[in-house]
Enzyme design. Structure first.
Site, short mmCIF file in Angstrom:
data_model
loop_
_atom_site.label_atom_id
_atom_site.label_comp_id
_atom_site.label_asym_id
_atom_site.label_seq_id
_atom_site.Cartn_x
_atom_site.Cartn_y
_atom_site.Cartn_z
N ASP A 97 33.30 43.32 82.88
CA ASP A 97 33.95 44.46 82.23
C ASP A 97 35.25 43.98 81.60
O ASP A 97 36.34 44.19 82.14
CB ASP A 97 34.20 45.57 83.25
CG ASP A 97 34.65 46.86 82.59
OD1 ASP A 97 34.62 46.94 81.35
OD2 ASP A 97 35.03 47.80 83.32
N HIS A 143 34.09 45.97 74.56
CA HIS A 143 34.55 45.23 73.38
C HIS A 143 34.62 46.23 72.23
O HIS A 143 33.60 46.60 71.64
CB HIS A 143 33.58 44.09 73.06
CG HIS A 143 33.98 43.33 71.83
ND1 HIS A 143 34.98 42.38 71.83
CD2 HIS A 143 33.51 43.38 70.56
CE1 HIS A 143 35.12 41.88 70.63
NE2 HIS A 143 34.23 42.47 69.83
#
Length: 605
Positions: A576, A528
Site C-alpha cells: 500500500d 498510485h
C-alpha cells in the site's frame, strides 16, 4: 554521538519504520465487512496444525452460537500459508459475531442484508470523482475533502507531431483541433484512453441492461441523486454517458486523410506510415506530453495535452460501445441513440477498411497497444448485431472463431467475451438455440472457475500462482461471469463463487487487507494517484471510499517498490504505497467490474 552510533541509530529507525508499516497479521482472515444472511460464509485460519482445529462463533452476548471443526487444506502455493477453512454458513440471523479458531480470536464481523449496496454506490461514485472537464462538487463527492476545480476544463487539443520512442515520425493531422473536454481520467495518471474507456463504459452499460429485469426502486442506486443533472434518470446511465460523449468526440471526421502505419513488426518497432482514409476511425488517446509528477491534481497539470493517432483497436472499442449505447437510449433519448448508432456503423466500416492500424509508444501516457484485433472485431459485430439485427454483422459473427470458442474473463486487451455476454443476454437477435449456446459457453467458463476453488487455499475461483498487473480486476471479471451463470441457471453455487471473490478483496486474504478503500478494518489508503496523494502532500486527500487497488503482482516488478520486495508468495506481492504503480494503481476498467459485482450481490440478496 559518533558517526558509527548515528549510522546504527538510523539503521534501527529504518527497521522500526518497516516493522511499524507491516503490523502483525492475525491468523484469522475473513471478509471485514461481513456477510449477507442467505449467502455463503467462509473464513480462513492460517495455522501450522496438520489436524483439524475446533472453532466457535460467539454472539454479542458472548454466548456460543455455532461451532465445529476446520477443514484442513494444507500448504497453499499462492499464499505461502498452511491453511484451514471454516464454513460459517449456518449463521443466517443478522447480528454481530466473533470467530475463534483454536487459540486464535478474530475481530468482530457482521451478518446483515445491506453489505454490498454501500460498496456498489461508492464504487460508482469513483467515476464521478475521476471526471475531467468539470468541477467535482462536495455534495456529490462525499464532502469537501474530495471537491476540486475542473481539470482540463477547455480541452481543445492539437494532434501529436514528432517522433515516438521507436523513432517513428508522426506528421500530425494538420490544423485539426477538436474539443475533447470531458470523459474520465483513466487511472493514477490523467490520460484519457478510448481503449480502456471502452471496456469500462461497456461494463456500466451492461450492468444497466442486466438490472432492467428489476424494479427501479430495488436497484442499488434506488432513486438516489448521485450525479449533477441526473433528473429522473438512473445515475449509472448518466455516468456512463459522460464517458460515451467523450468517446464519440474522439471519432475522426469524414474526409480526413492521415499518415498511419499499416501492419507492424514487433512491439514498439519502428513503423512505416502510409496515407489512409481515416474517416470514422477513433483517435487512440488524449494525454500529457510528459509524465506529471505524483501529487499533481488535474487542475494543476501544466503539461501540453496532445491527441494521438487513430488505431483499429480504439475504433472497434468505439463501434462496440456506441452500438450498445444506441440500444440503451433508443426509447430514453432517440436522437442520442441515433447519433450513437451512426457513429458505431461508421467506426465498424472504418475498422474493416483499416484493420491493422496500431499505436506507437509515446512518453507521458499509457500505451494500450494490442497485437490482435480479432476479438475486438467480434465484440463490435456482436454489439451491432444485437442492436440492429442486420445480417451483415451476423455473417461476421459466424465467421469468427469466438462465436463457439471457450469464454475467458474479459480485459481491455481481451474483449471477445463481452460480445458473447451481449449475445447471451439480448433476446430476439440470435435464434433461441444459438442464444442458449452462448449462455452455455458462459456457464462452462463459470464451472471451470468454481473447479479451481478446490485447488485454492483461500477458496478463490482462481487456482493459478500467476498474479498479474491488475490481478484484482481479473478476479472481479471472473465474478461477473459467475453472476451471469447464476442468472442463467438459478444455481446458488455461482453466486457463492462471487462471494468468494468479494471476501478475498475485503480481507479474506493472506495480508488481512481490504483492497477497497473505505471498507473494512484495514483498507487500502495510498493508491498510485496524482490527486489522492495525501501521503505525499497533506493538503491533498486520501482516496474516497470505493476505490479498488490493482492488487498483488508477482509478474513484472515495474516500479521501485515492487523491485525491492524480492521473492514473495504471489498473493503477498503487494504494498500500500503511492509509488507502487504496478501493485497499487487504480483504474476505470478495474473499478467498473467492482460496481457490477457489488451491485449484483446487492440486487440479488
Amino acid at each position: 554521538m559518533s558517526r558509527s552510533s548515528r549510522t546504527a541509530a538510523a539503521a534501527l529507525a529504518a527497521v522500526l519504520l518497516i516493522a511499524a508499516d507491516q503490523p502483525p497479521q492475525p491468523a484469522l482472515r475473513i471478509n471485514q465487512l461481513g456477510f449477507q444472511p442467505g449467502s455463503a460464509k467462509q473464513a480462513i485460519a492460517a495455522d501450522p496444525s496438520t489436524t483439524a482445529l475446533p472453532w466457535s462463533v460467539q454472539g454479542a452476548s458472548g454466548a456460543t452460537i455455532a461451532k465445529g471443526q476446520t477443514a484442513v487444506f494444507g500448504k497453499d502455493a499462492a499464499s505461502g500459508d498452511f491453511v484451514h477453512q471454516v464454513d460459517l454458513g449456518s449463521l443466517t440471523r443478522p447480528g454481530e459475531y466473533r470467530l475463534t479458531v483454536g487459540a486464535n480470536v478474530g475481530r468482530p464481523f457482521t451478518v446483515s442484508p445491506d453489505i454490498y449496496g454501500p460498496v456498489a454506490r461508492a464504487a460508482l461514485n469513483y467515476f464521478y470523482q475521476t471526471r475531467a472537464g468539470t468541477p467535482i462538487e462536495a455534495a456529490f463527492a462525499g464532502g469537501a475533502l474530495w471537491a476540486r476545480p475542473a481539470g482540463h476544463p477547455h480541452e481543445v487539443v492539437s494532434c501529436f507531431q514528432g517522433s515516438d520512442e521507436s523513432g517513428t515520425i508522426w506528421p500530425g493531422c494538420g490544423g485539426y483541433k477538436p474539443d475533447l473536454t470531458g470523459g474520465w481520467y483513466d487511472a493514477g495518471d490523467q490520460g484519457k484512453y478510448v481503449v480502456n474507456g471502452g471496456i469500462a463504459v461497456w461494463t456500466l452499460q451492461n450492468l444497466w441492461e442486466i438490472e432492467q429485469a428489476q424494479p427501479a426502486a430495488k436497484r442499488f442506486t434506488g432513486g438516489r441523486q448521485m450525479v449533477p443533472g441526473q433528473g429522473k434518470l438512473d445515475p449509472l446511465l448518466v455516468e456512463a454517458r459522460w464517458e460515451m460523449d467523450f468517446l464519440l468526440a474522439m471519432q475522426v471526421p469524414e474526409g480526413m486523410h492521415l499518415r498511419l502505419p499499416v501492419g507492424r513488426s514487433g512491439w514498439n518497432a519502428k513503423m512505416t506510415l502510409v496515407d489512409v482514409d481515416g474517416s470514422g476511425m477513433a483517435f487512440h488517446k488524449v494525454g500529457d506530453a510528459r509524465w506529471t509528477k505524483l501529487s499533481t491534481p488535474p487542475q494543476s497539470d501544466r503539461e501540453p495535452r496532445l491527441l494521438y493517432p487513430p488505431t483499429t483497436g480504439a475504433t472497434l472499442n468505439l463501434a462496440a460501445t456506441a452500438a450498445q449505447c444506441a440500444r440503451i437510449w433508443k426509447t430514453l433519448d432517440p436522437a442520442y441513440a441515433a447519433k450513437c448508432l451512426d457513429a458505431a456503423r461508421r467506426a465498424f466500416g472504418a475498422a474493416v477498411r483499416n484493420p491493422v492500424i496500431h499505436t506507437g509508444n509515446f512518453t507521458g501516457s499509457g500505451g494500450y497497444g494490442d497485437d490482435s484485433f480479432a476479438d475486438e472485431f467480434y465484440w463490435a459485430a456482436a454489439e451491432l448485431f444485437a442492436t440492429t439485427h442486420d445480417p451483415i454483422y451476423a455473417d461476421v459473427l459466424h465467421r469468427v472463431r469466438f462465436f463457439a470458442d471457450a469464454v475467458r474473463e474479459p480485459g481491455w486487451g481481451s474483449t471477445a467475451s463481452l460480445g458473447t455476454i451481449t449475445l447471451a443476454i439480448t433476446d430476439g437477435a440470435l435464434s433461441p438455440a444459438e442464444q442458449a449456446a452462448q449462455r452455455k459457453l458462459i456457464v462452462a467458463a463459470a464451472d471451470g472457475f468454481l473447479a479451481e476453488e478446490a485447488r485454492s487455499g483461500y477458496r478463490l475461483p482462481y487456482a493459478s500462482t500467476n498474479y498479474t498487473w491488475g490481478s484484482n480486476s481479473n478476479l472481479l471479471n471472473r465474478a461477473l461471469l459467475l453472476g451471469l451463470a447464476a442468472r442463467f441457471t438459478g444455481e446458488a453455487r455461482y453466486r457463492d463463487g462471487m462471494i468468494d471473490v468479494m471476501d478475498y478483496l475485503l480481507g479474506r486474504n493472506p495480508l488481512d487487507q481490504s483492497y477497497i478503500s473505505g471498507f473494512g478494518a484495514r483498507t487500502m489508503k495510498n493508491p498510485h494517484h496524482r490527486f489522492w496523494a495525501h501521503s505525499l502532500d497533506a493538503k491533498l486527500p486520501p482516496p474516497p471510499p470505493g476505490v479498488i487497488s490493482g492488487g498483488p503482482n508477482n509478474g513484472r516488478p515495474a516500479d521501485d517498490i515492487a523491485r525491492t520486495m524480492g521473492t514473495c508468495a504471489p498473493q503477498r506481492c503487494w504494498k500500500d504505497h503511492i509509488s507502487a504503480y504496478s501493485l497499487n494503481e487504480v483504474a476505470i476498467n478495474w473499478n467498473a467490474p467492482l460496481v457490477w459485482v457489488a451491485a449484483y450481490l446487492d440486487n440479488t440478496r
